[in-house]
Each structure stands twice: as C-alpha cells, then as structure tokens.
Scaffold this active site. Structure first.
Site, short mmCIF file in Angstrom:
data_model
loop_
_atom_site.label_atom_id
_atom_site.label_comp_id
_atom_site.label_asym_id
_atom_site.label_seq_id
_atom_site.Cartn_x
_atom_site.Cartn_y
_atom_site.Cartn_z
N THR A 65 0.76 -1.33 0.14
CA THR A 65 0.20 -0.26 -0.05
C THR A 65 0.96 1.51 -0.03
O THR A 65 2.03 1.44 0.66
CB THR A 65 -1.30 0.28 1.52
OG1 THR A 65 -1.60 -1.17 1.46
CG2 THR A 65 -2.13 1.17 1.40
N GLY A 66 0.37 2.30 -0.84
CA GLY A 66 1.26 3.62 -0.65
C GLY A 66 1.40 3.64 -1.79
O GLY A 66 1.54 3.41 -3.04
N THR B 63 4.04 3.80 -4.13
CA THR B 63 5.70 3.15 -4.40
C THR B 63 4.61 1.72 -5.34
O THR B 63 5.14 1.35 -5.78
CB THR B 63 6.85 2.92 -3.39
OG1 THR B 63 7.58 3.85 -2.70
CG2 THR B 63 7.88 2.60 -4.07
N ASP C 214 6.10 -3.82 -1.61
CA ASP C 214 5.75 -3.09 -0.48
C ASP C 214 7.24 -2.04 -0.14
O ASP C 214 8.12 -2.21 -0.56
CB ASP C 214 5.37 -3.52 0.92
CG ASP C 214 3.96 -2.61 1.32
OD1 ASP C 214 4.03 -1.52 0.86
OD2 ASP C 214 3.00 -3.04 2.36
N GLY C 215 6.18 -0.77 -0.14
CA GLY C 215 7.52 0.36 0.40
C GLY C 215 7.57 0.19 1.63
O GLY C 215 7.01 -0.69 1.96
N ASP D 59 7.94 3.70 5.45
CA ASP D 59 8.92 4.81 6.02
C ASP D 59 10.11 5.05 6.45
O ASP D 59 10.75 6.02 6.01
CB ASP D 59 7.82 4.97 6.93
CG ASP D 59 6.50 4.90 6.75
OD1 ASP D 59 6.25 5.52 5.20
OD2 ASP D 59 6.02 4.20 6.55
N LYS E 167 6.95 0.94 8.76
CA LYS E 167 5.79 0.97 8.62
C LYS E 167 4.51 1.36 8.89
O LYS E 167 4.74 1.29 10.04
CB LYS E 167 5.18 -0.41 7.35
CG LYS E 167 6.54 -0.97 6.49
CD LYS E 167 6.18 -2.05 5.86
CE LYS E 167 5.41 -2.21 4.67
NZ LYS E 167 4.53 -0.96 3.99
N GLY F 225 -0.13 3.61 6.34
CA GLY F 225 -1.18 3.54 6.00
C GLY F 225 -2.05 3.07 6.55
O GLY F 225 -3.34 2.73 6.02
N GLU G 182 -0.24 -5.95 6.10
CA GLU G 182 1.20 -5.86 5.91
C GLU G 182 1.87 -6.96 6.40
O GLU G 182 2.78 -7.53 5.69
CB GLU G 182 1.21 -5.08 5.48
CG GLU G 182 0.61 -3.89 5.17
CD GLU G 182 2.07 -1.89 5.16
OE1 GLU G 182 2.38 -2.09 6.24
OE2 GLU G 182 1.22 -1.12 4.57
C1 5RP Z 1 1.82 2.09 4.35
C2 5RP Z 1 3.13 1.80 4.14
C3 5RP Z 1 3.87 2.71 2.81
O1 5RP Z 1 4.52 1.38 2.07
C4 5RP Z 1 5.22 3.73 3.75
O2 5RP Z 1 4.09 4.56 3.80
C5 5RP Z 1 5.77 4.20 2.31
O3 5RP Z 1 4.58 5.01 1.06
P1 5RP Z 1 4.63 5.83 0.61
O4 5RP Z 1 5.71 4.49 -1.30
O5 5RP Z 1 3.89 6.38 -0.65
O6 5RP Z 1 6.42 6.25 0.45
O7 5RP Z 1 3.86 1.22 5.15
O8 5RP Z 1 1.12 1.84 5.13
#
Ligand code: 5RP
Length: 232
Positions: A29-30, A32, A85-86, A88, A98, A101, A107
C-alpha cells in the site's frame, strides 16, 4: 531539459520485472506500491503475465482490481511467492518502519507468509535508527487504547491516537483498530522495541518489521541498489 527521475517508479518497475508466471503476489500500500501494481497490470496486458494477487489494504485491492488484476481474499491464502511493498524507514540491517497507511496487521501477515519480501524505497527512506523520521505506529484494539498507551509510555514512548485525514476524528483501520503514533528517544534499539511492543496486550500490530525483508531495492538518481538478506 533533463528528464524527471522517479526513483520510486524505477524500483517498482525493477521489482515487477522479477515477477514470474503463476506466482501468488502480495500487493503493498502506498505510492511506491501503486507503481508496482501499475507495472504488473501492464505486464499482464502486454506480455500475458499470469498471476494472482493478494492485497494488503482495501485501497490497493481496489487499485489492482481497477487495473484488471485478479485479487484473492487474504482468508484464502496460506502462502505467497512474493510480497512487494514500500516502507517509511529502512536501517542498515534491513529493519523497516511501516504503517503510514495504517493497515499494519495485513501488511505484516503478508510479509511473514511470503517466500520473498521485496521492499521498494528511494534513498530518502534510509535511516540510522528506527523512529528517526517518523513515530512508530501501533495498531490497537479500540477498547484497549488507554491501557496500551500507558504501557508504551512506561517503556519510554510519547504520543497519542492518530487523527483521521480531515483532523476531525480518529484514523480507523479497515478492520476497526485505532492507531497510536509513538515517539521514542534517539537511543532506542529497534529490535528491543519490537519485542517489547509484541509483548503488550491489546496491541494488534506495530510498524517495526524486523527480519522480514529479503531484498531492499533502493532508488537514487536513476540508479538501483539491491540489498539482500544474508542466509539465516
Ligand atoms: C503503508 C506503508 C507504505 O509502504 C509506506 O508508508 C511508504 O509509502 P510510500 O510508498 O507512499 O512512500 O507502510 O502502510
């Protein structure tokens, strides 16, 4: 004029190029993860890639379905080939933070159930310690939030319930949890905190993902660096 470089998109395209026929693929989610979903859908349409997907949130499920990917319910999955997944924050030892979201429990379930977990970041996400740039999100059962907050304060945390996007209420996850965003001193040890948070009753899940990522793809100025987990 120099072409704009989009490092998040570049790492997403790279990860999608590694997806093979008949894989069960977890979707993060996010922003990326959205690029990854987009590229998977392109490969399905243009290259006939055959996969099924499992989404980590209602948001990513809707995006994937909207682009024609088959999304199966998490209830029907016992293992995944790949979760992408991405994050933070990412430390040198591949511990992740993470959860911007909110849907942490989905996740982490997908990350744990997957043979491979690819994490896609640009180099702004690299940190020296977990919690350096963001508070630690802690998903809590609604009736337990005060008691969990007290327990987290006892181990040095400071923070409060996460507000919703419009700021007039509380953020609620897709299955009804609330989220505490908690900051800690500069000298916290991410691994120790992971264990401490795991032991607090009422915590559904939290944003420290330790020993789960198998590869981190880091985009910087159009280049991609891949870090792999050493064999256990
Ligand atoms: C969601 C996450 C996302 O992967 C994280 O916030 C990164 O987001 P982005 O790809 O928009 O930078 O952990 O719960």
């Amino acid at each position: 004029m120099a072409k704009d470089i989009n490092d998040k998109k570049n790492v997403a395209i790279k990860a999608a190029s590694l997806v093979e026929h008949d894989m069960v693929v977890g979707l993060g989610t996010g922003s990326t993860a959205n690029y990854f979903i987009e590229e998977l859908a392109r490969r399905q349409k243009e290259e006939g890639l055959k996969i099924v997907t499992v989404a980590s949130s209602i948001v990513s499920s809707r995006i994937a379905q909207g682009q024609g990917l088959e999304v199966i319910a998490i209830e029907n999955v016992t293992s995944l080939d790949l979760y992408v997944d991405g994050a933070d924050e990412v430390t040198d030892d591949m511990t992740l933070l993470k959860g911007r979201g909110s849907d942490l429990v989905r996740e982490k379930l997908l990350a744990k159930a997957s043979q491979q977990f690819y994490v896609l970041v640009d180099n702004s996400k690299l940190v020296n310690r977990i919690g350096e740039k963001f508070p630690i999100p802690i998903e809590v059962m609604p009736f337990a939030w005060q008691l969990v907050l007290q327990s987290v304060e006892q181990i040095g945390g400071e923070g409060d319930l996460r507000p919703n996007a419009s700021g007039d209420g509380l953020a609620v996850t897709s299955h009804g949890s609330l989220v505490l965003d908690m900051s800690f001193d500069d000298d916290i040890d991410g691994h120790m905190l992971n264990h401490q948070l795991n032991a607090i009753p009422g915590v559904v899940e939290h944003g420290i993902f330790a020993n789960l990522a198998t590869s981190i793809f880091i985009g910087a100025n159009g280049q991609i660096d891949q870090r792999k987990k050493l064999a256990d």
